[in-house]
Scaffold this motif. Structure first.
Motif, PDB file in Angstrom:
ATOM      1  N   SER A 653       0.815  -1.326  -0.107  1.00 14.29           N
ATOM      2  CA  SER A 653      -0.077  -0.098  -0.060  1.00 14.29           C
ATOM      3  C   SER A 653       0.886   1.337  -0.048  1.00 14.29           C
ATOM      4  O   SER A 653       1.988   1.278   0.546  1.00 14.29           O
ATOM      5  CB  SER A 653      -0.936  -0.165   1.156  1.00 14.29           C
ATOM      6  OG  SER A 653      -0.126   0.095   2.572  1.00 14.29           O
ATOM      7  N   ASP A 668      -3.418   3.667  -2.498  1.00 16.88           N
ATOM      8  CA  ASP A 668      -3.218   2.682  -3.414  1.00 16.88           C
ATOM      9  C   ASP A 668      -3.068   1.409  -3.144  1.00 16.88           C
ATOM     10  O   ASP A 668      -2.099   1.495  -1.985  1.00 16.88           O
ATOM     11  CB  ASP A 668      -2.404   3.229  -4.571  1.00 16.88           C
ATOM     12  CG  ASP A 668      -2.563   2.379  -5.857  1.00 16.88           C
ATOM     13  OD1 ASP A 668      -3.532   1.529  -5.995  1.00 16.88           O
ATOM     14  OD2 ASP A 668      -1.946   2.800  -6.818  1.00 16.88           O
ATOM     15  N   CYS A 669      -3.681   0.381  -3.270  1.00 14.56           N
ATOM     16  CA  CYS A 669      -3.227  -1.053  -2.901  1.00 14.56           C
ATOM     17  C   CYS A 669      -2.750  -2.120  -3.931  1.00 14.56           C
ATOM     18  O   CYS A 669      -3.622  -1.979  -4.959  1.00 14.56           O
ATOM     19  CB  CYS A 669      -4.161  -1.695  -1.615  1.00 14.56           C
ATOM     20  SG  CYS A 669      -4.111  -3.187  -1.123  1.00 14.56           S
ATOM     21  N   ARG A 670      -2.018  -2.811  -3.882  1.00 16.85           N
ATOM     22  CA  ARG A 670      -1.596  -3.768  -4.838  1.00 16.85           C
ATOM     23  C   ARG A 670      -1.317  -5.092  -4.128  1.00 16.85           C
ATOM     24  O   ARG A 670      -1.195  -5.196  -2.957  1.00 16.85           O
ATOM     25  CB  ARG A 670      -0.308  -3.207  -5.683  1.00 16.85           C
ATOM     26  CG  ARG A 670      -0.366  -1.898  -6.260  1.00 16.85           C
ATOM     27  CD  ARG A 670      -1.448  -1.893  -7.443  1.00 16.85           C
ATOM     28  NE  ARG A 670      -1.331  -0.376  -8.108  1.00 16.85           N
ATOM     29  CZ  ARG A 670      -0.783   0.154  -8.950  1.00 16.85           C
ATOM     30  NH1 ARG A 670       0.145  -0.969  -9.598  1.00 16.85           N
ATOM     31  NH2 ARG A 670      -1.011   1.158  -9.450  1.00 16.85           N
ATOM     32  N   MET A 685       2.434   3.796  -8.331  1.00 12.76           N
ATOM     33  CA  MET A 685       1.727   4.058  -7.253  1.00 12.76           C
ATOM     34  C   MET A 685       2.276   5.530  -6.837  1.00 12.76           C
ATOM     35  O   MET A 685       1.189   6.480  -6.651  1.00 12.76           O
ATOM     36  CB  MET A 685       1.806   3.076  -6.091  1.00 12.76           C
ATOM     37  CG  MET A 685       1.380   1.525  -6.334  1.00 12.76           C
ATOM     38  SD  MET A 685       2.020   0.361  -5.070  1.00 12.76           S
ATOM     39  CE  MET A 685       0.991   0.822  -3.544  1.00 12.76           C
ATOM     40  N   HIS A 688       0.795   7.849  -9.713  1.00 15.81           N
ATOM     41  CA  HIS A 688      -0.646   8.100  -9.210  1.00 15.81           C
ATOM     42  C   HIS A 688      -0.738   9.075  -8.282  1.00 15.81           C
ATOM     43  O   HIS A 688      -1.720  10.107  -8.436  1.00 15.81           O
ATOM     44  CB  HIS A 688      -1.552   6.868  -8.947  1.00 15.81           C
ATOM     45  CG  HIS A 688      -2.733   7.182  -8.574  1.00 15.81           C
ATOM     46  ND1 HIS A 688      -3.550   7.576  -9.300  1.00 15.81           N
ATOM     47  CD2 HIS A 688      -3.456   6.999  -7.371  1.00 15.81           C
ATOM     48  CE1 HIS A 688      -4.850   7.620  -8.629  1.00 15.81           C
ATOM     49  NE2 HIS A 688      -4.424   7.311  -7.448  1.00 15.81           N
ATOM     50  N   PRO A 893      -9.282  -3.707  -8.365  1.00 22.10           N
ATOM     51  CA  PRO A 893      -8.746  -2.346  -7.969  1.00 22.10           C
ATOM     52  C   PRO A 893      -9.663  -1.528  -7.439  1.00 22.10           C
ATOM     53  O   PRO A 893     -10.985  -1.800  -7.440  1.00 22.10           O
ATOM     54  CB  PRO A 893      -8.291  -1.876  -9.348  1.00 22.10           C
ATOM     55  CG  PRO A 893      -9.240  -2.322 -10.401  1.00 22.10           C
ATOM     56  CD  PRO A 893      -9.436  -3.981  -9.788  1.00 22.10           C
ATOM     57  N   ARG A 896     -13.285   4.183  -9.226  1.00 22.14           N
ATOM     58  CA  ARG A 896     -12.849   5.566  -9.225  1.00 22.14           C
ATOM     59  C   ARG A 896     -13.474   6.460  -8.451  1.00 22.14           C
ATOM     60  O   ARG A 896     -12.900   7.566  -8.176  1.00 22.14           O
ATOM     61  CB  ARG A 896     -13.017   6.010 -10.745  1.00 22.14           C
ATOM     62  CG  ARG A 896     -14.590   5.899 -11.141  1.00 22.14           C
ATOM     63  CD  ARG A 896     -14.763   6.293 -12.573  1.00 22.14           C
ATOM     64  NE  ARG A 896     -16.150   6.433 -13.032  1.00 22.14           N
ATOM     65  CZ  ARG A 896     -16.644   5.131 -13.431  1.00 22.14           C
ATOM     66  NH1 ARG A 896     -16.157   4.135 -13.616  1.00 22.14           N
ATOM     67  NH2 ARG A 896     -17.773   5.126 -13.723  1.00 22.14           N
ATOM     68  N   GLN A 899     -11.545   7.134  -5.195  1.00 25.70           N
ATOM     69  CA  GLN A 899     -10.128   7.458  -5.076  1.00 25.70           C
ATOM     70  C   GLN A 899      -9.459   8.799  -4.558  1.00 25.70           C
ATOM     71  O   GLN A 899      -8.371   8.949  -4.144  1.00 25.70           O
ATOM     72  CB  GLN A 899      -9.557   7.504  -6.661  1.00 25.70           C
ATOM     73  CG  GLN A 899      -9.492   6.275  -7.454  1.00 25.70           C
ATOM     74  CD  GLN A 899      -9.108   6.219  -8.808  1.00 25.70           C
ATOM     75  OE1 GLN A 899      -8.588   7.422  -9.218  1.00 25.70           O
ATOM     76  NE2 GLN A 899      -8.855   4.976  -9.368  1.00 25.70           N
TER      77      GLN A 899
END
Length: 905
Positions: A653, A668-670, A685, A688, A893, A896, A899
């Motif tokens: 994150s 943001d998380c991956r 990340m 962004h 993900p 939007r 975000q």
């Protein structure tokens, strides 16, 4: 005995300290004697070199759980200890083999005895008389000189032989430590090896005699039975650390979760907690397969003695057997083919071979390491076994109660622990020439208490500013700095209507409306629609239906959904959070709740809807609010699956502010490869985050200079051994993101650590807060910190229960050339903008948020996709990589619409 040792880290140890292959031996720098680099060598540091100490705040003195350690005078010889023909063995077994080798098999060689870390590092004050400095030994666990009982032929094969190869890889001159502490020696592998040696010396005696993990050992002197087949033991942590001008040993208490000793049958019954009938362990009598697998995960790896094997074994040292798994059927239903032909059940075998009919033939058997099946009733769990799996959630409270001690009690326990540690009585400590100065009590160190930041609330507040006291404040007479607006909202109740009735719902709505008015949240819809739903249905359909009904009746979709949940509603909660950012309340707490409860709920609701609760006053933290140097503060974290969960991914994150007041954060998380600590997607990340920051400042705040001039990057969760990786792998990604966005900010990288055992204790009662802890804002950047690099400890939160743990900050990179005071005050201020509470927290808010985002990563998976995300779930090696791809492909993900919102609050 492959493994790694090191002075400190996050359970991973230091880099392998081998003196062969790819370079010269450790400590073999010529011209200055063994192990001493040339005087002119470059003094390399991983982090920013300390240039000055902080000075702001009120000066005090505190106790810390450290004691001074003398540096040995003679040479230390470093040996690799490996077992070439074996897979990696448990550290406990490795230690047992080395003890047998030194004390039973070859005392003439190993006098004085060497010390061993349980993995690969062995140290000695004597150079062993090996040809070419290497020798291989054959070692058995049982005594090879003891014969079988008279008149009885040897049964089967002899005891298992382990080959141990010792090879000298380095000679260490402890003088390198003296030079390092003085700042004239780099923090290289020579120093790391010397520190490792001292740690192994002080740990050798207790790890020989007690169960241990990497840095702690555990004794049964103080224990607590918590049920479920588990018992807690008090343990002691010890770690030798370098400090400014001296070596210190950090001593603390710890907690070990142990398997209860005794009959395995009793432990299995305790695990299920369904009474004392052994037949609940019988598949033929209704034991569900899911429960059998749950029990298997719990007891796999446990060492047991077998009662049946006692027949004819008098005079021999019996070796415990390791439980591999559980049988799928009971002993009377499991058949096997005998060597002489014919079949027999396990129950029949034990009845005929040992003349011992089973009392419970229908219950499960355990399969041990060699594939043998042994009925559970014939197994006894040997004492002193650490349960190295995830603690069951229902036992967490018991563990915390046992582990939690008030500061004065904890310091007393540490002092009492010195009697258990008995450094003066350890032959290993004495022969290496170490001396722990423990008679004068714990170390007293210089500290300062920083002034808390002034916090700003809304202009319509009766009290628009507040200075926290002992890390706390309240919302009385204050309105949010930027309150949100609730245009329309709905309430969805998952508690049964006879438990949460219409009047309860009305009281809850009235309480929320009153709380919203008090803090300035504008509620345009005073009569939300209320729906009762059955949790057996599809959660997403329920919430979607509620939103559509609101739109149909009021002409607008709700921008807030409140869900009321029953107790033990984890599945419902997960499904709700996957659907969207719904505010969840517990029905029990909503019933006759006080206004304080709803005020806390409003703290979360406001930021979820885009509001800002409070901001630090510009004069309190000029680094963040300098209009000429717009600043992005980032927090990053990685969370890994439990130790025995194969095929589960790690989650990453990144959180960053988008506003000029560093109070409004996005995330943001991956998902990435399991147990990989460095963040793979950090460039994307960070790109962004920078883009969102520029857009917000340009379009919302209307700033003429929207580009950032500074980036403060706080990184959580990396050990000291990984600091260089952060600089080599993650910092370049941040720089690439800046280049991609055509900005050129100056970057500061700070690692924040909480996984350590450093504690501080007030010396005087008037310097403590109400919990007996040091006051919020206590900072230590002298006496116990790194000799060369810029680091400090900051206890930023007020105490509640037990002894507070300070955060440890290491400055790895600093383009901004911030002062020690500046970084400390900045970090302390960021601990006050955590939106969920009116208390300062233990780490800066963006780091705290990053941790929450990682923990909530499982909500990105569809609950209906049947992906096993439990801590105990596992996959075999063959399918682990395949399953990892499944997790990556199914990760949804962030929507939007979410975000720009603090959905994680």
């Amino acid at each position: 005995m492959a493994g790694r040792g090191g002075p400190r880290g996050r359970g991973r140890g230091a880099p392998a300290l081998r003196g062969r292959g790819g370079g010269p031996s450790i400590g073999s720098v010529p011209s200055s004697g063994p192990g001493i680099p040339n005087q002119g060598d470059h003094i390399a540091t991983v982090g920013v070199k300390r240039s000055a100490f902080g000075s702001s705040g009120r000066a005090i003195e505190v106790f810390t759980n450290h004691y001074e350690v003398s540096i040995p005078q003679g040479m230390i010889y470093h040996y690799d200890a490996i077992s070439p023909s074996e897979h990696t063995l448990p550290a406990r077994l490795n230690m047992e083999l080395i003890v047998k080798l030194q004390e039973r098999d070859h005392p003439e060689i190993f006098t004085p005895r060497g010390v061993y870390d349980g993995r690969k590092n062995m140290f000695s004050v004597k150079r062993f008389p090996f040809e070419n400095d290497t020798r291989t030994f054959d070692v058995t666990l049982s005594d090879p000189n003891v014969q079988d009982s008279p008149g009885r032929a040897a049964v089967g094969r002899g005891p298992k032989i382990y080959k141990i190869k010792l090879t000298k890889v380095a000679e260490i001159n402890p003088e390198v430590l003296s030079r390092f502490l003085e700042g004239s020696q780099s923090h290289d592998n020579t120093v790391l090896t010397a520190i490792t040696a001292l740690n192994v010396v002080v740990r050798m005696e207790p790890t020989k005699n007690y169960p241990f993990n990497v840095r702690s050992f555990f004794t049964p002197r103080e224990q607590k039975d918590i049920g479920g087949g588990l018992v807690l033991w008090r343990g002691y942590f010890q770690s030798v650390r370098p400090a400014i001008g001296k070596m210190l040993i950090n001593i603390d208490i710890s907690t070990g979760t142990m398997y209860k000793e005794g009959p395995l049958l009793n432990i299995c019954l305790e695990f299920f907690n369904r009474g004392n009938d052994p037949n609940i362990l019988a598949p033929a009598r209704g034991l569900p397969e899911r429960e059998r697998l749950r029990l298997q995960r719990f007891i796999s790896g446990v060492r047991v003695m077998t009662n049946a094997a006692n027949q004819g074994q008098q005079g021999r040292t019996r070796t415990p057997r390791v439980v591999k798994k559980l049988s799928s059927a009971g002993a009377n239903s499991l058949s096997f083919t005998m060597r002489e032909g014919g079949t027999m059940t396990v129950a029949q075998y034990f009845a005929r071979t040992y003349n011992r009919p089973l009392q419970h033939p229908a219950i499960l058997c355990v399969e041990v390491g060699n594939g043998a099946l042994i009925p559970i009733e014939l197994c006894t769990v040997v004492p002193g076994q650490i349960m190295r799996k995830q603690v069951p959630p229902e036992k967490t409270k018991d563990v915390l109660e046992f582990a939690t001690k008030k500061p004065a009690d904890r310091l007393a326990s540490i002092r009492n622990g010195l009697g258990v540690l008995s450094y003066g009585q350890s032959e290993y400590v004495r022969q290496f020439g170490l001396h722990v100065k423990d008679t004068g009590g714990p170390l007293s160190v210089n500290a300062r208490v920083l002034n808390p930041p002034t916090l700003k609330y809304g202009q319509n507040s009766k009290q628009p500013t507040i200075v926290p006291r002992d890390g706390a404040w309240n919302m009385i007479d204050k309105k949010f700095f930027q309150p949100a607006t609730i245009k329309a909202w709905v309430v969805v109740v998952y508690e049964r209507q006879n438990r949460f009735r219409d009047e309860n719902a009305k009281d809850m709505i009235a309480g929320l409306l009153e709380a919203c008015a008090a803090v300035g949240i504008v509620v345009q819809d005073k009569q939300p629609l209320v729906f009762w739903e059955n949790a057996q249905g599809t959660i997403a359909d329920h919430l979607r239906k509620a939103g559509l009904a609101c739109n149909q009746k009021k002409g607008v979709f709700p921008n807030l959904i409140v869900a009321v949940l029953p107790e033990q509603a984890t599945d419902i909660y997960t499904a709700i959070k996957h659907f969207g950012d719904v505010s969840c309340l517990k029905s029990q707490k909503c019933t006759r709740a006080k206004q304080q409860y709803y005020a806390n709920v409003c703290l979360k609701i406001n930021v979820k809807l885009g509001g800002i609760n409070t901001i630090p006053d510009a004069r309190s933290v000029s680094i963040l609010t300098d209009p000429h140097n717009p600043t992005i503060v980032m927090g990053a974290d990685v969370i890994h699956p439990a130790a025995h969960s194969e095929g589960r991914p790690s989650f990453t994150s990144l959180v960053a502010n988008v506003d000029s007041d560093t109070a409004k954060y996005i995330a943001d998380c991956r998902v990435q490869t399991s147990r990989q600590e460095m963040i793979d997607d950090l460039e994307d990340m960070a790109t962004h985050m920078i883009d969102m920051y520029i857009n917000y400042r340009r379009n919302v705040e209307k700033k003429p200079n929207p580009q950032p001039k500074r980036i403060i990057f706080y990184r959580d969760g990396v050990s000291e051994g990984q600091f260089r990786q952060v600089l080599e792998h993650e910092l370049p990604q941040i720089k690439k993101a800046c280049a991609k966005m055509k900005v050129d900010p100056k970057i500061t990288v700070i690692v924040v650590g909480k996984r350590h055992h450093v504690r501080f204790f007030p010396k005087r009662p008037d310097e403590a807060d109400r919990s007996g802890n040091c006051r919020a804002g206590t900072v230590i950047d002298r006496d116990i910190v790194h000799p060369l690099e810029m680091d400090f400890y900051l206890q930023s939160h007020g105490g509640l229960l037990g002894t507070s743990r300070p955060a440890h900050y290491n400055v790895l990179y600093d383009d901004n050339r911030l002062t020690a005071d500046g970084i400390q005050q900045l970090s302390f201020a960021l601990c006050h903008v955590y939106a969920r509470s009116t208390r300062s927290v233990s780490i800066p808010a963006p780091v705290y948020y990053a941790d929450i985002v990682c923990s909530r990563a499982k909500n990105h998976y569809d609950p209906g996709a049947n992906l096993d995300l439990t801590e105990t779930g596992t996959a075999d090696d063959a399918h682990a990589s395949e399953q990892l791809e499944v997790f990556k492909n199914n990760f949804k993900p962030l929507h939007r619409n979410m975000q720009f919102l603090m959905y994680f609050s």
